[in-house]
Design an enzyme around this catalytic site. Structure first.
Site, PDB file in Angstrom:
ATOM      1  N   LYS A  11     -37.834 -43.003  -5.283  1.00  0.00           N
ATOM      2  CA  LYS A  11     -39.109 -43.792  -5.159  1.00  0.00           C
ATOM      3  C   LYS A  11     -40.445 -43.515  -5.502  1.00  0.00           C
ATOM      4  CE  LYS A  11     -41.016 -40.979  -1.943  1.00  0.00           C
ATOM      5  NZ  LYS A  11     -42.661 -40.079  -2.036  1.00  0.00           N
ATOM      6  N   ALA A  98     -40.298 -33.273  -5.907  1.00  0.00           N
ATOM      7  CA  ALA A  98     -40.883 -33.901  -7.111  1.00  0.00           C
ATOM      8  C   ALA A  98     -41.900 -34.991  -6.627  1.00  0.00           C
ATOM      9  CB  ALA A  98     -39.967 -34.335  -7.984  1.00  0.00           C
ATOM     10  N   GLY A 102     -36.269 -37.625  -3.266  1.00  0.00           N
ATOM     11  CA  GLY A 102     -34.895 -37.370  -3.492  1.00  0.00           C
ATOM     12  C   GLY A 102     -33.960 -36.972  -2.423  1.00  0.00           C
ATOM     13  N   GLY A 103     -34.353 -35.947  -1.484  1.00  0.00           N
ATOM     14  CA  GLY A 103     -33.728 -35.504  -0.346  1.00  0.00           C
ATOM     15  C   GLY A 103     -33.594 -36.583   0.896  1.00  0.00           C
ATOM     16  N   SER A 104     -34.777 -37.228   0.843  1.00  0.00           N
ATOM     17  CA  SER A 104     -34.896 -38.278   1.905  1.00  0.00           C
ATOM     18  C   SER A 104     -33.769 -39.405   1.639  1.00  0.00           C
ATOM     19  CB  SER A 104     -36.104 -38.938   2.130  1.00  0.00           C
ATOM     20  OG  SER A 104     -37.112 -38.142   2.389  1.00  0.00           O
ATOM     21  N   ASP A 137     -39.789 -39.687   5.534  1.00  0.00           N
ATOM     22  CA  ASP A 137     -39.362 -40.843   4.427  1.00  0.00           C
ATOM     23  C   ASP A 137     -38.062 -41.315   4.478  1.00  0.00           C
ATOM     24  OD1 ASP A 137     -41.950 -40.604   3.352  1.00  0.00           O
ATOM     25  OD2 ASP A 137     -41.288 -39.327   1.581  1.00  0.00           O
TER      26      ASP A 137
HETATM   27  O1  C5P Z   1     -41.098 -34.948   7.518  1.00  0.00           O
HETATM   28  P1  C5P Z   1     -40.783 -34.336   6.507  1.00  0.00           P
HETATM   29  O2  C5P Z   1     -39.800 -33.226   6.535  1.00  0.00           O
HETATM   30  O3  C5P Z   1     -40.550 -35.175   5.159  1.00  0.00           O
HETATM   31  O4  C5P Z   1     -42.274 -33.686   6.134  1.00  0.00           O
HETATM   32  C1  C5P Z   1     -42.339 -32.283   5.466  1.00  0.00           C
HETATM   33  C2  C5P Z   1     -43.532 -31.937   5.846  1.00  0.00           C
HETATM   34  O5  C5P Z   1     -44.712 -32.532   5.203  1.00  0.00           O
HETATM   35  C3  C5P Z   1     -43.953 -31.673   7.438  1.00  0.00           C
HETATM   36  O6  C5P Z   1     -43.471 -30.731   7.829  1.00  0.00           O
HETATM   37  C4  C5P Z   1     -45.457 -31.935   7.492  1.00  0.00           C
HETATM   38  O7  C5P Z   1     -46.103 -30.645   7.233  1.00  0.00           O
HETATM   39  C5  C5P Z   1     -45.857 -32.555   6.243  1.00  0.00           C
HETATM   40  N1  C5P Z   1     -46.153 -34.053   6.635  1.00  0.00           N
HETATM   41  C6  C5P Z   1     -47.190 -34.232   7.316  1.00  0.00           C
HETATM   42  N2  C5P Z   1     -47.494 -35.709   7.705  1.00  0.00           N
HETATM   43  C7  C5P Z   1     -46.619 -36.789   7.147  1.00  0.00           C
HETATM   44  C8  C5P Z   1     -45.345 -36.402   6.479  1.00  0.00           C
HETATM   45  C9  C5P Z   1     -45.436 -35.066   6.169  1.00  0.00           C
HETATM   46  O8  C5P Z   1     -48.076 -33.824   7.710  1.00  0.00           O
HETATM   47  N3  C5P Z   1     -46.923 -38.060   7.674  1.00  0.00           N
END
Ligand code: C5P
Length: 296
Positions: A11, A98, A102-104, A137
């Site tokens: 994406k 990146a 990708g992981g999501s 994501d």
């Molecule tokens: O949810 P995810 O594991 O993708 O997010 C990775 C990191 O990005 C979270 O641990 C957080 O520090 C940050 N994040 C955030 N606010 C978001 C999404 C992600 O602070 N809306």
């Protein structure tokens, strides 16, 4: 059931506006994401028990920390699956850390695929529940169209998209941690709130996407995380400038970076642009050309 092979798209964030830091440490967002025609392939093969992963990219851990494995295990646990397992083969093309999701995307594809492979028939709402517990994501990738996402990203509202354009993705080989990017933004918002530039309104971008108006779309591109990344890695600004000077109608960093994308006319010939890019930014610069996937 026999093995299933599924496409797991990348994406780009055409718009990412951070509204505020929340009490739980996450950030409240308004982001518009579009799936691309470029991505990974995932094959799921039934096995007697357990979850195994092999990955074409040896830099990606294939253990229980891998989001695709976590997705499979959480799905099995929540859906109370007994006596079934899966071998996941991940053909990785999307670069790691990146900003391309990708992981999501892999995690969402595993959820959708296992629901089929194991013949579970879980409703989409249940998959959304599991997705939200895995990350921010993943929900976006449970559906196949452009969407505006809110909350910490997990609240997905599909939006029509009739844009026909080519997207050139460029990654200079370094990643940016999502956690680092959000923490930097929060520190800046606290210490120097006037530096958080006002964002154009998302409805301008949403309207341009719906109408297929590439020029207006490019005028409304925004990413709250970009400024900090450009300060730390000034070469990203040079890359954006390069893309604009070489025919892109717009250029932006995707998500928390460090991939930058340029949006070009549908018929643009990008081979010469890519050659010139490699000459200026390094012969091993990673690039991919994709289309924004239009609504199915
Ligand atoms: O949810 P995810 O594991 O993708 O997010 C990775 C990191 O990005 C979270 O641990 C957080 O520090 C940050 N994040 C955030 N606010 C978001 C999404 C992600 O602070 N809306």
């Amino acid at each position: 059931m026999a093995a299933l092979t599924l496409f797991s798209p990348a994406k780009i964030n055409l718009y990412l506006r951070i509204l505020r830091r929340r009490a739980d440490g996450y950030h409240e967002l308004e982001t518009v994401m579009a799936p691309l025609s470029f991505g990974d392939n995932i094959t799921l093969e039934p096995q007697k028990s357990g979850v195994a992963l092999t990955c074409s990219d040896k830099n990606l851990p294939a253990d229980d920390t891998n989001l695709a494995v976590r997705a499979a295990k959480l799905f099995a646990e929540r859906m109370k699956i007994r006596g079934r397992g899966v071998k996941i083969s991940l053909e990785k093309r999307i670069p790691l850390a990146a900003g391309l999701g990708g992981g999501s995307s892999n995690a969402a594809t595993v959820l959708l695929g296992l629901n089929e492979l194991w013949d579970v028939g879980a409703p989409l709402e249940k998959l959304h529940e599991i997705a939200a517990d895995l990350g921010s994501d993943i929900n976006f990738f449970l559906q196949k169209s452009a969407a505006i996402c809110r909350g910490r990203g997990e609240m997905v509202e599909p939006i029509p998209c009739s844009v026909r354009a080519k997207v050139l993705l460029v990654n200079l080989g370094f990643g940016i941690s999502t956690k680092w990017a959000y923490e930097k933004w929060a520190a800046m918002a606290k210490n120097a709130p006037t530096l958080t530039a006002p964002a154009p309104e998302s409805r301008l971008l949403v309207a341009a996407l719906e109408r297929g108006d590439v020029e207006k779309l490019c005028g409304a591109l925004h990413n709250s995380l970009e400024k900090l990344a450009l300060e730390k890695f000034p070469i990203l600004q040079l890359l954006k400038d390069f893309l604009r000077e070489n025919g892109a109608a717009g250029a932006l960093m995707s998500g928390s970076g460090a991939t930058v994308f340029g949006i070009f006319e549908e018929g643009a010939a990008l081979d010469a642009v890519v050659d010139k890019l490699r000459a200026e930014f390094g012969a091993d610069t990673w690039t991919a050309v994709a289309q924004i996937a239009t609504a199915p």
